[in-house]
Write an enzyme that holds these catalytic residues in place. Structure first.
Site, mmCIF file in Angstrom:
data_model
loop_
_atom_site.group_PDB
_atom_site.id
_atom_site.type_symbol
_atom_site.label_atom_id
_atom_site.label_comp_id
_atom_site.label_asym_id
_atom_site.label_seq_id
_atom_site.Cartn_x
_atom_site.Cartn_y
_atom_site.Cartn_z
ATOM 1 N N LYS A 189 84.822 74.498 149.581
ATOM 2 C CA LYS A 189 83.371 74.945 149.964
ATOM 3 C C LYS A 189 82.907 75.089 151.200
ATOM 4 O O LYS A 189 82.692 73.577 151.309
ATOM 5 C CB LYS A 189 82.351 74.231 149.169
ATOM 6 C CG LYS A 189 81.463 74.242 148.591
ATOM 7 C CD LYS A 189 80.789 73.957 147.244
ATOM 8 C CE LYS A 189 80.156 74.350 146.736
ATOM 9 N NZ LYS A 189 78.615 74.040 146.154
ATOM 10 N N GLU A 208 78.344 75.656 136.402
ATOM 11 C CA GLU A 208 78.456 76.215 135.145
ATOM 12 C C GLU A 208 77.709 74.813 134.365
ATOM 13 O O GLU A 208 77.560 75.122 132.810
ATOM 14 C CB GLU A 208 79.613 74.734 134.482
ATOM 15 C CG GLU A 208 81.135 75.870 135.239
ATOM 16 C CD GLU A 208 81.681 76.371 136.656
ATOM 17 O OE1 GLU A 208 80.474 75.672 137.469
ATOM 18 O OE2 GLU A 208 83.195 76.489 136.901
ATOM 19 N N TRP A 233 82.119 79.019 147.441
ATOM 20 C CA TRP A 233 83.546 78.702 147.691
ATOM 21 C C TRP A 233 84.776 79.845 147.865
ATOM 22 O O TRP A 233 84.412 81.107 147.974
ATOM 23 C CB TRP A 233 83.981 79.232 146.044
ATOM 24 C CG TRP A 233 83.484 77.563 145.011
ATOM 25 C CD1 TRP A 233 82.951 78.221 144.195
ATOM 26 C CD2 TRP A 233 83.270 76.843 144.745
ATOM 27 N NE1 TRP A 233 82.190 76.354 143.611
ATOM 28 C CE2 TRP A 233 82.173 75.870 144.140
ATOM 29 C CE3 TRP A 233 84.271 75.790 146.017
ATOM 30 C CZ2 TRP A 233 82.413 74.327 143.469
ATOM 31 C CZ3 TRP A 233 83.905 74.301 145.312
ATOM 32 C CH2 TRP A 233 83.285 73.541 144.177
ATOM 33 N N THR A 246 81.993 82.247 139.176
ATOM 34 C CA THR A 246 82.180 80.964 140.098
ATOM 35 C C THR A 246 83.752 81.133 140.144
ATOM 36 O O THR A 246 84.641 81.771 139.583
ATOM 37 C CB THR A 246 81.809 79.389 139.630
ATOM 38 O OG1 THR A 246 81.802 78.710 140.599
ATOM 39 C CG2 THR A 246 82.275 79.463 138.824
HETATM 40 P P1 ADP Z 1 76.003 74.596 143.668
HETATM 41 O O1 ADP Z 1 76.442 75.533 145.028
HETATM 42 O O2 ADP Z 1 74.856 75.260 143.361
HETATM 43 O O3 ADP Z 1 75.626 72.959 143.088
HETATM 44 P P2 ADP Z 1 78.757 75.611 142.275
HETATM 45 O O4 ADP Z 1 79.349 75.430 140.842
HETATM 46 O O5 ADP Z 1 79.016 76.587 143.234
HETATM 47 O O6 ADP Z 1 77.112 75.168 142.151
HETATM 48 O O7 ADP Z 1 79.376 74.237 143.193
HETATM 49 C C1 ADP Z 1 79.427 73.459 142.784
HETATM 50 C C2 ADP Z 1 80.269 72.059 142.882
HETATM 51 O O8 ADP Z 1 79.775 72.217 144.157
HETATM 52 C C3 ADP Z 1 80.818 70.921 142.549
HETATM 53 O O9 ADP Z 1 81.390 70.576 141.206
HETATM 54 C C4 ADP Z 1 80.534 69.405 143.088
HETATM 55 O O10 ADP Z 1 82.101 69.913 143.643
HETATM 56 C C5 ADP Z 1 80.261 70.181 144.339
HETATM 57 N N1 ADP Z 1 79.112 69.437 144.769
HETATM 58 C C6 ADP Z 1 77.407 70.144 144.562
HETATM 59 N N2 ADP Z 1 76.968 69.502 144.701
HETATM 60 C C7 ADP Z 1 77.231 68.659 145.362
HETATM 61 C C8 ADP Z 1 77.022 67.556 146.271
HETATM 62 N N3 ADP Z 1 76.023 66.725 146.203
HETATM 63 N N4 ADP Z 1 77.490 66.291 146.687
HETATM 64 C C9 ADP Z 1 79.201 66.788 145.831
HETATM 65 N N5 ADP Z 1 79.440 67.946 146.242
HETATM 66 C C10 ADP Z 1 78.220 68.496 145.805
#
Ligand code: ADP
Length: 543
Positions: free
Chosen positions: A439, A331, A444, A186
């Site tokens: 994002k 994570e 990311w 990540t």
């Molecule tokens: P994923 O994209 O599978 O959730 P990542 O590690 O790429 O996993 O991203 C995690 C981050 O994405 C979280 O810490 C948060 O900042 C953001 N995020 C994930 N799901 C949500 C959601 N439903 N609403 C807002 N932010 C989210």
């Protein structure tokens, strides 16, 4: 006194053997890179994952060696999920959206020894192979007759030639369930990317939990199309939960546009899906423009970024699809919370229900969470007081691969970098992000990487990258720049300077020249203040 129950280790090989024994005829349908639809079964996937295990043994790969993939969602990728981890090696799903330089860095850091790739990504392999000295074998995930003769890649074999002649019988090795099974990098908020290193135990527990009714509610009656990529946190764990339940899997391969995904959902009678808001935006636009409806789709998990209210409403009101808003992180394997209503909320008026459904949901058993103030004191669950969100549980990282970044935990809790409230019913709502990342379309962009590139330009004195809201991509980066005295540089020149230095989609959409960037007491850029300063700003693409 110990319990007197059998101590069977929770291994990923058990999942595929269960699938093979109990729902061997369950279907797996994949759109291939070649464009055709491929059909197979859980029984065949099991056989072929055993053949993969033999092929890896043939390479004399040690226990815990890393085997990387650069691949779309498809049956061969699924076979590698089970064959690699089941045989005791670590499946490393590389993200093909990254710039080749990032792929090189990550593959070398992971010490990948084998790389299996879909032919779409041959140009990436051609760009990186000479800089990845540890990779001894490249496997093109294609039929033998599709292997290019002049790829320029040494030790290139076709997947089918590599594993096809191996025996379909295999005694999966038995080992400690805490052994590493797979890994996913990540983008780091500071420094280089960091990897979450999952274990057989964490993956199996997550697979059980994900299938629960108030979580993803996955059953043998489902036909699931995971739009979320298998290179992004194991497609949110769906391949494992599907093996455990016997659900049918439908893989879109490279055809991720709204039209292709919709058509596949209809022809394969898909009931269930999962993906980030951006992909659904494209599909809903396609459906609206062509006046289409779903025949079988009933539920979809949306996460990765906050799900816009209009999307939940449109899915529900126009298409009869229940949106399950989810929150998680790489994570966290990744599931943390999922939004389903409690019994007492079913009688609430639609608007009140909508207010709940917009939240990221309730913790799944296996994840504990709390919000804390700056001093680390737990804040009340009142739905109003926001604080830093901390989590813990058996599928949450304890530390990153190779100890990168030091010990991330605070008294046993993992700080998520998200800011949130929790209400009295235990519903989490993400209100902000304290980590300095952007994002875009579910992937990311590291502000630091963008800033470092800008700072390398001779005319730039200071640069700060921030995300701006975008209806399709959720966020797009822009860069605020303070020029050196008397330096001359245009927006266009600076944007051009990024080309080739990072992936195209990670290049900022715009440059805003400013006199100063607000700094805090320690000299750190204050992004919140900068965003406040730019609140009237509109991305050029939005007029
Ligand atoms: P994923 O994209 O599978 O959730 P990542 O590690 O790429 O996993 O991203 C995690 C981050 O994405 C979280 O810490 C948060 O900042 C953001 N995020 C994930 N799901 C949500 C959601 N439903 N609403 C807002 N932010 C989210």
């Amino acid at each position: 006194m110990l319990g007197l129950m059998q101590n069977q280790q929770l291994l990923i090989s058990n999942l595929i053997e269960f699938a093979s024994r109990h729902h061997a005829d369950g279907e797996i349908v994949s759109r291939r890179v070649e464009g055709d639809l491929h059909r197979t079964t859980w029984g065949d996937i099991a056989k072929r994952s055993r053949q993969v295990a033999h092929a890896l043994d043939g390479l004399k790969l040690a226990f815990s060696s890393r085997v990387a993939t650069l691949a779309w969602n498809g049956y061969r990728h699924l076979e590698l999920y089970f064959g690699v981890s089941g045989s005791g090696r670590v499946l490393h799903t590389l993200n093909p959206r990254l710039h080749p330089d990032q792929v090189v860095w990550i593959a070398n850091h992971a010490e990948d020894e084998v790389l299996c790739f879909d032919m779409t990504f041959l140009p990436i392999i051609q760009a990186v192979h000479s800089r990845c000295p540890m990779i001894k074998t490249y496997v093109a995930m294609c039929d033998t007759d599709k292997l290019p003769a002049d790829s320029g890649i040494p030790n290139l074999v076709s997947y089918e030639a590599w594993m096809g002649s191996q025996s379909a019988k295999y005694d999966w090795p038995q080992f400690d369930e805490n052994s590493a099974s797979s890994m996913c990098y990540t983008s780091g908020t500071t420094g280089n990317p960091k990897a979450a290193l999952y274990s057989h135990r964490s993956t199996t527990l997550h697979a059980y939990a994900a299938a629960l009714p108030d979580v993803m509610c996955i059953s043998a009656r489902d036909s699931i199309l995971p739009v979320v990529p298998m290179f992004h946190v194991n497609a949110w764990g769906i391949p494992y939960s599907a093996a455990l339940t016997g659900a049918k899997l439908v893989f879109p391969g490279p055809a991720m546009d709204g039209k292709s995904v919709y058509e596949l959902m209809e022809t394969e009678r898909v009931t269930y899906s999962a993906g980030v808001p951006t992909v659904w935006q494209m599909m809903l636009a396609h459906m609206k423009a062509n006046n289409l409806k779903f025949s079988t789709m009933r539920r979809t998990v949306i996460g990765g970024s906050a799900c816009p209210p209009a999307m939940i409403k449109s899915f529900n009101d126009d298409y009869g699809v229940d949106v399950l808003h989810a929150w998680g992180m790489t994570e966290m394997s990744p599931l943390g919370t999922l939004c389903t209503l409690k019994n007492k909320q079913l009688s609430l008026p639609p608007d009140a229900q909508m207010q709940i459904r917009l939240k990221q949901g309730r913790a799944i058993y296996g994840v504990d969470m709390k919000v804390v103030d700056e001093a680390g004191n737990e804040l009340p669950w009142d739905g109003k007081t926001s604080g830093d969100l901390l989590v813990k549980g058996p599928w949450v990282v304890a530390e990153y691969f190779k100890g990168e970044g030091g010990n991330p935990l605070i008294k046993g809790w993992f700080p998520t970098g998200d800011v949130a409230t929790i209400d009295s019913d235990g519903y989490l709502q993400i209100t902000d992000r304290s980590k300095d990342v952007i994002k875009s379309g579910g992937e990311w962009i590291s502000s630091i990487d963008v800033e470092n590139i800008a700072m390398a330009h001779p005319a730039v004195m200071m640069a700060a990258c921030v995300g701006m809201p975008h209806p399709k991509w959720d966020e797009r980066p822009i860069i605020a720049v303070v020029k050196k005295p008397d330096a001359v540089v245009t927006r266009e020149e600076l944007l051009k300077f990024f080309e080739g230095k990072t992936a195209k989609w990670q290049i900022p959409d715009d440059v805003v020249f400013v006199d100063v960037i607000p700094l805090g007491a320690t000299g750190k850029m204050q992004k919140m203040k900068l965003r406040e300063q730019l609140k009237e700003y509109k991305l050029p693409s939005l007029g």
